[in-house]
Design a protein around this motif. Structure first.
Motif, PDB file in Angstrom:
ATOM      1  N   ALA A 134     135.734 -58.755  17.179  1.00 41.90           N
ATOM      2  CA  ALA A 134     136.061 -57.343  16.957  1.00 41.90           C
ATOM      3  C   ALA A 134     134.810 -56.464  17.068  1.00 41.90           C
ATOM      4  CB  ALA A 134     136.719 -57.166  15.594  1.00 41.90           C
ATOM      5  N   LEU A 135     133.674 -57.010  16.642  1.00 46.72           N
ATOM      6  CA  LEU A 135     132.433 -56.216  16.669  1.00 46.72           C
ATOM      7  C   LEU A 135     131.846 -56.094  18.078  1.00 46.72           C
ATOM      8  CD1 LEU A 135     130.559 -57.194  13.374  1.00 46.72           C
ATOM      9  CD2 LEU A 135     132.018 -55.236  13.816  1.00 46.72           C
ATOM     10  N   LYS A 136     132.430 -56.799  19.032  1.00 42.95           N
ATOM     11  CA  LYS A 136     131.941 -56.685  20.416  1.00 42.95           C
ATOM     12  C   LYS A 136     132.400 -55.379  21.079  1.00 42.95           C
ATOM     13  CE  LYS A 136     131.463 -61.602  21.462  1.00 42.95           C
ATOM     14  NZ  LYS A 136     132.190 -62.777  21.955  1.00 42.95           N
ATOM     15  N   SER A 137     133.334 -54.668  20.447  1.00 45.25           N
ATOM     16  CA  SER A 137     133.870 -53.437  21.038  1.00 45.25           C
ATOM     17  C   SER A 137     132.749 -52.487  21.474  1.00 45.25           C
ATOM     18  CB  SER A 137     134.765 -52.735  20.012  1.00 45.25           C
ATOM     19  OG  SER A 137     134.996 -51.410  20.415  1.00 45.25           O
ATOM     20  N   HIS A 138     132.863 -52.002  22.722  1.00 45.34           N
ATOM     21  CA  HIS A 138     131.825 -51.098  23.237  1.00 45.34           C
ATOM     22  C   HIS A 138     131.872 -49.735  22.559  1.00 45.34           C
ATOM     23  CE1 HIS A 138     135.319 -49.821  25.574  1.00 45.34           C
ATOM     24  NE2 HIS A 138     134.683 -48.681  25.746  1.00 45.34           N
ATOM     25  N   LEU A 139     132.962 -49.476  21.809  1.00 45.69           N
ATOM     26  CA  LEU A 139     133.083 -48.182  21.118  1.00 45.69           C
ATOM     27  C   LEU A 139     132.161 -48.107  19.902  1.00 45.69           C
ATOM     28  CD1 LEU A 139     136.992 -47.780  21.082  1.00 45.69           C
ATOM     29  CD2 LEU A 139     135.370 -46.624  22.594  1.00 45.69           C
ATOM     30  N   ILE A 140     131.776 -49.275  19.364  1.00 44.62           N
ATOM     31  CA  ILE A 140     130.953 -49.287  18.141  1.00 44.62           C
ATOM     32  C   ILE A 140     129.479 -49.064  18.502  1.00 44.62           C
ATOM     33  CG2 ILE A 140     130.247 -50.653  16.120  1.00 44.62           C
ATOM     34  CD1 ILE A 140     132.861 -52.254  16.448  1.00 44.62           C
ATOM     35  N   PRO A 141     128.827 -48.085  17.875  1.00 45.47           N
ATOM     36  CA  PRO A 141     127.408 -47.851  18.192  1.00 45.47           C
ATOM     37  C   PRO A 141     126.566 -49.107  17.909  1.00 45.47           C
ATOM     38  CG  PRO A 141     128.279 -46.102  16.771  1.00 45.47           C
ATOM     39  CD  PRO A 141     129.329 -47.164  16.844  1.00 45.47           C
ATOM     40  N   PRO A 142     125.610 -49.441  18.818  1.00 44.72           N
ATOM     41  CA  PRO A 142     124.777 -50.640  18.624  1.00 44.72           C
ATOM     42  C   PRO A 142     124.063 -50.658  17.262  1.00 44.72           C
ATOM     43  CG  PRO A 142     124.442 -49.730  20.813  1.00 44.72           C
ATOM     44  CD  PRO A 142     125.322 -48.773  20.088  1.00 44.72           C
TER      45      PRO A 142
END
Ligand SMILES: [Fe+2]
Length: 269
Positions: A134-142
């Motif tokens: 789930a944390l791989k989502s590109h929407l989540i800021p690095p």
């Protein structure tokens, strides 16, 4: 030595690190509702992983499954249970029961922030994705991913270290971080209604500094007793948690500054 004094002494040792949070340049850069929205689009992940940290600590201290087995540390069980009630089912601005996370999400909606990334994370987890997936989502800021990774790393440690991350990295720093944000928001005189985020910040300052943080210091006493090694590990976990927060705020600050720069270039063009 009295252990309660020892927990407070560790907090005192963390003062130089905490000072970096109180005086962080980020707060002065939250000048508009758009700046606040960018802050919240990052910070919401810390609000979510706070609940994960709390649940992990709860799991480590109490029995959360059937068949139930009595906890060896009933005093800490009571402390963590009372904190959980506040965080997961507090009264919102209208008097309804709501988790602090949901209150935060609603405050983001009120200010016009983008909630797509955090909602996708929750949807993915509801659909049985692993946290890693789930944390791989590109929407989540690095920067948010890095902060959450640091939080989840604590889960492999013992209860007293998770408690230290929770006490010194969360409950103990809320007032230090939220008070300058609150003052900044009020001095900005925003046109937009920000009543929900203001309520959220004020409620946290009140609960965490007056109730949750003292309870966490008591819990550290229960968990460490006279064990010198555990106290050293508590200090190390506190340093790690506060350092991660400082780094996260550095990155959010950079993003807000970049956004201001690109907006002024657009306006000049
Ligand atoms: Fe709290």
């Amino acid at each position: 030595m009295n252990t309660s004094i020892r927990a407070k002494k560790i907090y005192e040792k963390l003062t130089p690190l905490n000072h970096q949070l109180v005086t962080h340049p980020l707060y002065n850069n939250i000048n508009t509702t758009s700046d606040l929205a960018i802050f919240s689009e990052h910070h919401v992940f810390a609000v979510w992983d706070f609940m994960c940290l709390l649940k992990e600590l709860y799991k480590k201290i109490t029995c959360v499954s059937a068949p139930w087995i009595p906890s060896k540390d009933v005093s800490s069980t009571r402390l963590i249970s009372s904190i959980l009630i506040d965080e997961e089912s507090d009264r919102d601005i209208d008097g309804n029961f709501k988790s602090h996370f949901t209150m935060y999400l609603e405050s983001m909606e009120q200010m016009g922030a983008n909630t797509q990334a955090i909602k996708k994370l929750l949807t993915d987890l509801s659909n049985n994705s692993s946290v890693n997936e789930a944390l791989k989502s590109h929407l989540i800021p690095p920067s948010a991913k890095e902060f959450m990774k640091n939080t989840f790393d604590f889960f492999n440690l013992s209860a007293h270290e998770v408690a230290a991350a929770f006490a010194f990295g969360r409950e103990g720093v809320i007032e230090l971080m939220f008070q300058p944000i609150l003052e900044q928001l009020k001095s900005n005189n925003p046109q937009q209604n920000l009543s929900k985020i203001i309520y959220y910040l004020e409620r946290h300052i009140e609960l965490d500094s007056e109730d949750h943080f003292p309870k966490m210091l008591d819990m550290l006493d229960n968990l460490c007793g006279d064990d010198q090694i555990k106290w050293q590990e508590v200090e190390n976990a506190g340093v790690k948690a506060i350092t991660a927060r400082k780094k996260f705020f550095d990155k959010i600050n950079e993003t807000i500054i970049e956004n201001k720069t690109s907006q002024s270039i657009e306006q000049a063009a």
